[in-house]
Motif scaffolding. Structure first.
Motif, PDB file in Angstrom:
ATOM      1  N   ASP A 106       0.816  -1.213   0.000  1.00  0.00           N
ATOM      2  CA  ASP A 106       0.000   0.000   0.000  1.00  0.00           C
ATOM      3  C   ASP A 106       0.852   1.267   0.000  1.00  0.00           C
ATOM      4  O   ASP A 106       0.433   2.291  -0.546  1.00  0.00           O
ATOM      5  N   ALA A 109       1.768   1.596  -3.600  1.00  0.00           N
ATOM      6  CA  ALA A 109       0.595   1.889  -4.422  1.00  0.00           C
ATOM      7  C   ALA A 109       0.069   3.305  -4.213  1.00  0.00           C
ATOM      8  O   ALA A 109      -0.684   3.807  -5.063  1.00  0.00           O
ATOM      9  N   LEU A 110       0.463   3.948  -3.125  1.00  0.00           N
ATOM     10  CA  LEU A 110      -0.111   5.251  -2.759  1.00  0.00           C
ATOM     11  C   LEU A 110      -0.047   6.284  -3.890  1.00  0.00           C
ATOM     12  O   LEU A 110      -1.060   6.934  -4.187  1.00  0.00           O
ATOM     13  N   LEU A 112      -0.030   5.894  -7.075  1.00  0.00           N
ATOM     14  CA  LEU A 112      -0.957   5.527  -8.145  1.00  0.00           C
ATOM     15  C   LEU A 112      -2.390   5.798  -7.726  1.00  0.00           C
ATOM     16  O   LEU A 112      -3.205   6.283  -8.525  1.00  0.00           O
ATOM     17  N   ARG A 113      -2.709   5.488  -6.473  1.00  0.00           N
ATOM     18  CA  ARG A 113      -4.070   5.742  -5.990  1.00  0.00           C
ATOM     19  C   ARG A 113      -4.375   7.236  -5.959  1.00  0.00           C
ATOM     20  O   ARG A 113      -5.466   7.667  -6.334  1.00  0.00           O
ATOM     21  N   SER A 115      -3.200   9.420  -7.897  1.00  0.00           N
ATOM     22  CA  SER A 115      -3.375   9.899  -9.270  1.00  0.00           C
ATOM     23  C   SER A 115      -4.612   9.318  -9.948  1.00  0.00           C
ATOM     24  O   SER A 115      -4.874   9.613 -11.113  1.00  0.00           O
ATOM     25  N   GLY A 116      -5.369   8.482  -9.217  1.00  0.00           N
ATOM     26  CA  GLY A 116      -6.639   8.001  -9.732  1.00  0.00           C
ATOM     27  C   GLY A 116      -6.600   6.688 -10.471  1.00  0.00           C
ATOM     28  O   GLY A 116      -7.581   6.313 -11.127  1.00  0.00           O
ATOM     29  N   ALA A 118      -7.108   2.901 -11.155  1.00  0.00           N
ATOM     30  CA  ALA A 118      -8.042   1.912 -10.620  1.00  0.00           C
ATOM     31  C   ALA A 118      -7.288   0.767  -9.946  1.00  0.00           C
ATOM     32  O   ALA A 118      -6.182   0.411 -10.361  1.00  0.00           O
ATOM     33  N   GLU A 119      -7.919   0.174  -8.916  1.00  0.00           N
ATOM     34  CA  GLU A 119      -7.275  -0.900  -8.159  1.00  0.00           C
ATOM     35  C   GLU A 119      -6.861  -2.062  -9.070  1.00  0.00           C
ATOM     36  O   GLU A 119      -5.779  -2.628  -8.909  1.00  0.00           O
ATOM     37  N   LEU A 122      -3.486  -1.362 -10.744  1.00  0.00           N
ATOM     38  CA  LEU A 122      -2.255  -1.089  -9.998  1.00  0.00           C
ATOM     39  C   LEU A 122      -1.656  -2.332  -9.342  1.00  0.00           C
ATOM     40  O   LEU A 122      -0.492  -2.329  -8.957  1.00  0.00           O
ATOM     41  N   GLU A 123      -2.445  -3.389  -9.203  1.00  0.00           N
ATOM     42  CA  GLU A 123      -1.966  -4.556  -8.463  1.00  0.00           C
ATOM     43  C   GLU A 123      -0.715  -5.168  -9.089  1.00  0.00           C
ATOM     44  O   GLU A 123       0.270  -5.438  -8.399  1.00  0.00           O
TER      45      GLU A 123
END
Length: 240
Positions: A106, A109-110, A112-113, A115-116, A118-119, A122-123
């Protein structure tokens, strides 16, 4: 990559920086950084390395002079356009700055999240970059359970997840043992071979010999010297 006609990625012209009314901590900085090179920024504690890095990743504006980044005037650029420029620069902080209640996955991933992204999108890239830095088995670990070297690698992965054109690292080996320091440098070298411009600030002169093709910028009391021609060195072709 959007560059000017000379192929430069960063250009400083007579830049100075002071905090408040104090004397300048950086003076008369004029240099050019080219894409695909590996730069060491070195100097004694208090020489101004962190202040210069802040100018490079747009956390600080200079008191005077001109800074051009990726072909744009970073001084006069509207604030609304600064976030897009910053996304082209990855930053590894000396103190890691990981979010303590988030897992390694996480933390990486922060960006990417924010910047919008989608989950579902990004996985895989997050898992892939954590595998690349050697942490495939530590995706769910929180920072407090990771060693200093592991935390630094999470910080590097987070800085790289947006595929920046330049990576700036402030004393990235300062909190790890010598063996881990070399491993971290090898990660930076591998990234550099893929075409990313690297700027590593360090006071450890022993590290400078670990990357044979690196260029050295030396700060002394806020002024730059150029022992390896770093400030005028032509672009180096990245290895495909």
């Amino acid at each position: 990559m959007s560059l000017n006609a000379d192929g430069e990625i960063i250009h400083f012209d007579n830049v100075g920086l002071r905090y408040g009314t104090d004397r300048e901590v950086l003076s008369d900085l004029s240099f050019t950084l080219y894409p695909g090179n590996f730069y060491f920024l070195t100097g004694a504690s208090g020489a101004g390395k962190t202040s210069l890095l802040k100018l490079l990743y747009l956390a600080q504006r200079p008191s005077r002079g001109m800074i051009r980044m990726f072909g744009a005037d970073a001084i006069t650029l509207p604030r609304s356009r600064l976030p897009a420029l910053r996304r082209r620069i990855g930053v590894v902080f000396q103190d890691f700055r990981l979010v303590p209640h988030l897992s390694a996955f996480d933390n990486v991933a922060l960006p990417l999240r924010v910047s919008g992204i989608a989950e579902r999108d990004l996985e895989k890239p997050v898992a892939d970059i954590l595998e690349w830095v050697g942490l495939a088995g530590r995706l769910d670990a929180r920072p407090a359970t990771l060693s200093g070297g592991e935390q630094q690698r999470v910080a590097i992965a987070r800085a790289l997840i947006g595929r920046p054109e330049m990576l700036v690292a402030d004393e990235p080996t300062g909190n790890v043992d010598p063996e881990m320091a070399v491993k971290l440098l090898r990660l930076f070298e591998a990234l550099n071979r893929q075409g990313t411009t690297i700027v590593v600030a360090t006071h450890d002169v022993h590290l400078l010999q670990k990357v044979p093709d690196s260029l050295i910028m030396r700060l002394d009391k806020g002024r730059l010297s150029d022992p390896t021609g770093a400030l005028r060195y032509p672009p180096r072709r990245a290895t495909p």
